[in-house]
Design an enzyme around this catalytic site. Sequence first.
Site, PDB file in Angstrom:
ATOM      1  N   GLY A 176      42.948  27.195 126.599  1.00  0.00           N
ATOM      2  CA  GLY A 176      43.981  27.711 125.719  1.00  0.00           C
ATOM      3  C   GLY A 176      43.971  29.228 125.672  1.00  0.00           C
ATOM      4  CB  CYS A 177      46.606  31.651 124.779  1.00  0.00           C
ATOM      5  SG  CYS A 177      47.261  30.870 123.286  1.00  0.00           S
ATOM      6  CE1 TYR A 178      45.905  33.468 118.785  1.00  0.00           C
ATOM      7  CE2 TYR A 178      46.636  31.196 118.690  1.00  0.00           C
ATOM      8  CZ  TYR A 178      46.824  32.524 118.373  1.00  0.00           C
ATOM      9  OH  TYR A 178      47.928  32.910 117.658  1.00  0.00           O
TER      10      TYR A 178
END
Lengths: 351, 351, 351, 351
Positions: free
Chosen positions: B154-156
């Site tokens: 995921g991005c985070y």
Amino acid sequence: MTVTGKLRAAIVGSTGYGGVELIRLLQGHPDIEITSVISSSSAGAPIEEGFPHLTGVVQRKLDGVDAAEIASRADVVFTATPSGVSAKLVPGLLAAGLKVVDLSGDFRLKDGAEYEQWYKHPAPPEAYLKQAVYGLCEVYGERAAGVDFISNPGCYPTATLLGLIPALEAGWIKPDSIIIDAKSGVSGAGRGTSLMVHFAEMNENFKAYKINKHQHIPEIEQVLTDIAGEKVTVTFTTHLVPMTRGIMTTMYAGLIGEHSEQDLVELYRNYYAGRPYVRVREPGVVPATKEVSGSNYCDIGFATDARTGRVTIVSVIDNIVKGAAGQAIQNLNLMMGWEETRGLGYTPVYP
Amino acid sequence: MTVTGKLRAAIVGSTGYGGVELIRLLQGHPDIEITSVISSSSAGAPIEEGFPHLTGVVQRKLDGVDAAEIASRADVVFTATPSGVSAKLVPGLLAAGLKVVDLSGDFRLKDGAEYEQWYKHPAPPEAYLKQAVYGLCEVYGERAAGVDFISNPGCYPTATLLGLIPALEAGWIKPDSIIIDAKSGVSGAGRGTSLMVHFAEMNENFKAYKINKHQHIPEIEQVLTDIAGEKVTVTFTTHLVPMTRGIMTTMYAGLIGEHSEQDLVELYRNYYAGRPYVRVREPGVVPATKEVSGSNYCDIGFATDARTGRVTIVSVIDNIVKGAAGQAIQNLNLMMGWEETRGLGYTPVYP
Amino acid sequence: MTVTGKLRAAIVGSTGYGGVELIRLLQGHPDIEITSVISSSSAGAPIEEGFPHLTGVVQRKLDGVDAAEIASRADVVFTATPSGVSAKLVPGLLAAGLKVVDLSGDFRLKDGAEYEQWYKHPAPPEAYLKQAVYGLCEVYGERAAGVDFISNPGCYPTATLLGLIPALEAGWIKPDSIIIDAKSGVSGAGRGTSLMVHFAEMNENFKAYKINKHQHIPEIEQVLTDIAGEKVTVTFTTHLVPMTRGIMTTMYAGLIGEHSEQDLVELYRNYYAGRPYVRVREPGVVPATKEVSGSNYCDIGFATDARTGRVTIVSVIDNIVKGAAGQAIQNLNLMMGWEETRGLGYTPVYP
Amino acid sequence: MTVTGKLRAAIVGSTGYGGVELIRLLQGHPDIEITSVISSSSAGAPIEEGFPHLTGVVQRKLDGVDAAEIASRADVVFTATPSGVSAKLVPGLLAAGLKVVDLSGDFRLKDGAEYEQWYKHPAPPEAYLKQAVYGLCEVYGERAAGVDFISNPGCYPTATLLGLIPALEAGWIKPDSIIIDAKSGVSGAGRGTSLMVHFAEMNENFKAYKINKHQHIPEIEQVLTDIAGEKVTVTFTTHLVPMTRGIMTTMYAGLIGEHSEQDLVELYRNYYAGRPYVRVREPGVVPATKEVSGSNYCDIGFATDARTGRVTIVSVIDNIVKGAAGQAIQNLNLMMGWEETRGLGYTPVYP
């Protein structure tokens, strides 16, 4: 001398937005190697000090401005300097045998007197004004082959001229009716700080500036006059949009004869056949600036109005790419006899 | 079958931001050819209808979602679908002999029960959760070589984990003290319209959302627990910033022992030696999101505080590149045994 | 019945931006009390659920749309509804003895056929089109005194007309030469979500839309025709600016005779003498949108061009204040015979 | 002497954002009249030259800085000067018999040595540090009644302290666990131009700055220490958000005992009972910055986390209103014994 066999390029004005964009774009060019990034104001400093995004991308130290030194390291120079600086610098670079693509605006006008009227400082020597080829690639591209010195068009003129020329040349619009309402992202104002482009003043704000006084006016008129074969004078307004990149010119002209949007689309697609960086939209569709952001495209669309007999032409570019660094590389490609798309295959960054 | 000798890639979810970014980035990949862009919702329509910036860049028509058809056209599939869709789609794609890089999040958690608790819908079959290699390239890159199925982080989590792992693995920070304050550009919310990301509501606004409830929390904890060798629980807050791209995670942890900013810089540079997409800033310097925009970089910086005994770690990525499409390509490179930088040499777009 | 002695006001469409702005502005009005905030879609819900900024400012529950009920609670109604809704609602409100200020656009055009051509749905009964006073305060203010029904001008027409009328009435500009290039903040598109105004699509973007097709065109032409005493047809383009509030109209017209910027400033200052909400800038100075943000001002500036014989007129307003809620209150003040500035003394919010 | 019977106010630093906001807000105050707007740098110039939005709102000419002259024209002075300037100016103003509300930060710290450590220049005389009442209205409001000299809190401390004090005073959070992650709109950096807040650099960007070094840290700690009755040291990070107005502080602390979001809401609502400018949201709801924009509100919300035993507190203000000019007027109201809401009834500007 280069061990890679690539063309060696120097960039003067590497700490302005045009210079920094040249660095970005040239990373993707298979036949060009940047051998010197030059800044008169920051010579000796690592470039990533001012531009951390370049960490690990290019050489660390900025070089000073010295024609002989540049000639020893490079084959071609991009001069992305403030107006007035190139005027003094370029003659020496040409004399040293370098090819030059000038982004400063100093060599765009053929008439020195006109230059002084609009730019408010002395013009470069007339011989150089004459020598410089005006590098509007999709219109004058064939003139660039083999020459040593290109004057790269301004950002506003690029969007404007690509949007007007086919219709003007075809005699479909009245030369004395042209009104150009231009809007630019704030990066067009450069990296120099001022209250005008201070974040808290410019954000959530829309400003008009230099109405009827912008130095791009004579540049636009010089080309339109050349195309029309008669003196063309335009009304031209520039605005700042609270965004970083992008130019839209919304242009108005009275139509000569009846021409539908479909007719215009066909006229323009024919005119720009084989020129991949101009994309003409379907009838009734106009482009938005983000659709070309980060790329070398100029996108154009039309709306005609039977009620008024006028056509509205919308043209968009990324002001730093097609309006500066991208077109400069395209010009170098043409000078070298390469495909004009070489190293410029950047898809727009969206969203 | 391909006449180019290139790896043939299909993109499922081509009308989301992740899918569209894959299209942009893959234009620059020398060994991959996009042979199908797929959208369940818009099959049959020209892609440039929804994304005019792609005019002239890729094939015109969007394909439908059919595993057999995909297998006939492609060697590898990027599944950039909403959560829950990949769970159903991927088993068939793998069965058809395709390589899969999944960007959906469906296969990141190893524990199906945990998946259902955070994602609020049924987990994929456990065999696939086990099979999926978690593709955090700079940490688990060696696991990717030769496998058929990667779950893209995921991005985070990408920004967070790259910022925390070296210090946590070295035993320099207290595992139970970690607080992550994350900020994202609005593109992270996807292309689906809602009042939350309606322009007039989000512009000139700064919002916190899903505090302690974001589905990236268990993903982060799963990896940190793996690294620390003990159960790690984090406090994690997400915010939306009125900009399009970029994530910054500002992370806080109690230091174990005394470590200067210089120490941390060296620790991280050693950890990431040979991994060009992590750039560690000089002591006392922290990165801003624009410095990686449009590129696959993750930039990291530190500030220590003798007064509190805590370290503040700042990590930034472009959420759509390193946080999605860029890392997915990096993972495919690793799967294929290629250089991880292949086709990813995008310099950040600045300004 | 009111215990305060104030005029009781109801707002229909309280969950749109115009309605919410009426609530904000009326908090400062000494003689008006909001007794009902009405929403057909959200009746029964606390208004602060959808608009937390109103917590503690107004009553909690939204009322439904019922003419009799409104008449029992209010003396005046602001109808800030979508086009087509007011057409049906207003006759009943007037019959119930209420004063009405309509912000919807349904009653601006005098000619029902023209309404249907531009608005694409059935026109209100002709009697109401005739009855409605077009409330462009600085031009037709004297017509508002004592009437029961005002049609509040559109946002674009307000900026446009205030910028053109003095010169047109004086015979200084050619009626058939008028070109209006309009730019609006995104709040003008309302609170309904769509891809057009989705944050990630609209941010860092500049878009043209509805070229030559905007329903404000006949509204502008109706008034200009009235002023000029001859049929006036305009070219009109609308654009969306990546900001929330503000409209700028940049207008072009051929001059009749020679008139300096100083002449124009004097002409306009005379025309608007005693009207504090129009501010005419010094010669050569044009306003920016932020300079009127949050206020009821319309600021105007000029640039003439001897080269082309044209004048460029720049007019700015806050689209939700002078372009909607503010002018509506100004109209109510005029209807009631009060000072037009009553309760409207909002200084622009800067920066 | 005043003919209106109103309190006469002078504003020193009228060309900064705090000063200009005082001018805006005071237009709505029934008992205060601005009699002098003062700028050392622009004395003699019309204020609307630099701030065209004030055209027609206030007197045209800026006055110079002279204590005797100020005393002859005003009863109270707001000093919205850069740090270091007020230190020298205020003693003379007090000696001249004026009431002073200082917005500069020079008189917030009680300890001169600490001032010099964080502010990096000499502290004001200790007698004045002692005399100054720290004007955090909702906490120390009763101390303001009747005094002559208030030191107005900083923007970050206002949002932070109002968000932490009730829980800290109740003994619900661990004093040594407090981490404050603060985000500010760019107007907080003032009107001085710099590359940091140059539009093209700051737009589409999110930056951290002055980590652990911001001069608001000792101000926050001084108050928290006072409330807790023990030395409190905090971790504090500041970030710039690409927007003009607004501060959010996201605060983390370990809970002492078990307290639900409902408990916290009740605790805070009790603490702030009768103080209309603090609005506590429903359990599980946190505010966004736009919900207080242009107004004097501080909105607060909570999220607890049983997994970590921490609470996350979100507090938002408009940095120029509640964080500067608005609270300064609120303080003056308290000094004068007026309602604290007098002249401050500004509804947030939304959207």
